[in-house]
Design a protein around this motif. Sequence first.
Motif, PDB file in Angstrom:
ATOM      1  N   LEU A   1       0.877  -1.241  -0.164  1.00 44.97           N
ATOM      2  CA  LEU A   1       0.061   0.051  -0.035  1.00 44.97           C
ATOM      3  C   LEU A   1       0.854   1.377   0.094  1.00 44.97           C
ATOM      4  O   LEU A   1       1.899   1.391   0.654  1.00 44.97           O
ATOM      5  N   ILE A   2       0.638   2.187  -1.016  1.00 51.31           N
ATOM      6  CA  ILE A   2       1.415   3.254  -1.111  1.00 51.31           C
ATOM      7  C   ILE A   2       0.442   4.683  -1.193  1.00 51.31           C
ATOM      8  O   ILE A   2      -0.482   4.639  -2.103  1.00 51.31           O
TER       9      ILE A   2
ATOM     10  N   VAL B   1      -0.468  -4.300  -5.473  1.00 50.12           N
ATOM     11  CA  VAL B   1      -0.137  -2.899  -5.213  1.00 50.12           C
ATOM     12  C   VAL B   1      -1.078  -2.084  -5.555  1.00 50.12           C
ATOM     13  O   VAL B   1      -1.768  -2.042  -6.430  1.00 50.12           O
ATOM     14  N   TYR B   2      -1.363  -1.360  -4.149  1.00 52.74           N
ATOM     15  CA  TYR B   2      -2.226  -0.186  -4.373  1.00 52.74           C
ATOM     16  C   TYR B   2      -1.688   1.052  -4.042  1.00 52.74           C
ATOM     17  O   TYR B   2      -1.211   1.478  -2.978  1.00 52.74           O
TER      18      TYR B   2
ATOM     19  N   ASP C   1      -0.654  12.676   3.314  1.00 49.66           N
ATOM     20  CA  ASP C   1      -0.212  11.229   3.877  1.00 49.66           C
ATOM     21  C   ASP C   1       1.006  10.667   3.148  1.00 49.66           C
ATOM     22  O   ASP C   1       0.955  10.855   2.065  1.00 49.66           O
ATOM     23  N   LYS C   2       2.029  10.190   3.925  1.00 51.50           N
ATOM     24  CA  LYS C   2       2.971   9.536   3.156  1.00 51.50           C
ATOM     25  C   LYS C   2       3.580   8.338   3.765  1.00 51.50           C
ATOM     26  O   LYS C   2       4.195   8.407   4.954  1.00 51.50           O
ATOM     27  N   HIS C   3       3.196   7.142   3.383  1.00 47.18           N
ATOM     28  CA  HIS C   3       3.522   5.990   3.803  1.00 47.18           C
ATOM     29  C   HIS C   3       3.407   4.753   2.775  1.00 47.18           C
ATOM     30  O   HIS C   3       2.865   4.859   1.847  1.00 47.18           O
TER      31      HIS C   3
ATOM     32  N   LEU D   1       6.601   5.352   7.599  1.00 46.47           N
ATOM     33  CA  LEU D   1       6.030   6.760   7.522  1.00 46.47           C
ATOM     34  C   LEU D   1       6.760   7.899   7.442  1.00 46.47           C
ATOM     35  O   LEU D   1       8.020   8.081   7.782  1.00 46.47           O
ATOM     36  N   GLY D   2       6.169   8.924   6.704  1.00 47.67           N
ATOM     37  CA  GLY D   2       7.161  10.088   6.150  1.00 47.67           C
ATOM     38  C   GLY D   2       7.654  10.025   4.860  1.00 47.67           C
ATOM     39  O   GLY D   2       7.807   8.878   4.474  1.00 47.67           O
TER      40      GLY D   2
END
Length: 256
Positions: free
Chosen positions: A154-155, A192-193, A241-243, A253-254
Amino acid sequence: VCCVCFCFKKRLTSRRKKRTWAVLKAGSLSFYESRTDTEAVEAIMFQPSTVVADQLSTTGTMNGALIVDSAWMCELRFESTILQKTWVSAIKGAVLQCPYVESPRFSYEPSENDERVAAKGGDSHSCHAQWFVNGKSYFAHLYEALCKAKWQILISGWFLSADTYLKRPIKDNEHTRLDRVIEQACRRGVKVYIMVFHEPIVMAHNTTYTMERFNSLRHKGNLKFIRHGDPAVLPFWSHHDKHVTIDQEVSFLGGI
């Protein structure tokens, strides 16, 4: 007690002074509005950078104390000099005896206790959080984790580039380019999402290019790419959001 964070938001506000009940523990000092409360209004977690000062030149009073860390400061005032000396002595003792002062509570390095647990067949780490201080370390670990993905990736991100190389120098690590890593994962059967912010026209993210790059991969139907947000609407908000989450077990995370 007055707790002030050094972040921009707190610096814009006045310092908060209030009468509280304090609870001193082995690794922290917590404050409560009353002795019957179960939820703390402030909590200080002792770290290697924690400093306790009670000098008159520092506090400006004989009945005060300062507890300072790299990101915040707590100013204490006591009703008498005797209380001040008692509390300061106790706090300094707790800081000295706190196991997280010698070894940070967020350290990922195994301790002696971790090794004893691992020898008995248990989990070898007492803490599963690891800090990365730059892109080199972060992306190298991310690459290794992506390569080990078994069933899902998940991205989500405010901005994402398919051309990012996760290891450098590039000439020795062509295979670590993000789109190639994702393609290999899809060909292994990993789902992959990817979700990125659909930017308004005034922003140069060019997510159309990013979407086309990922959708053009030989992903065998295992990749889903979406952009979220209406670019026609005035951008009073955005996906920030960045993960990256892998197999719903490991998350990065980040952003960089």
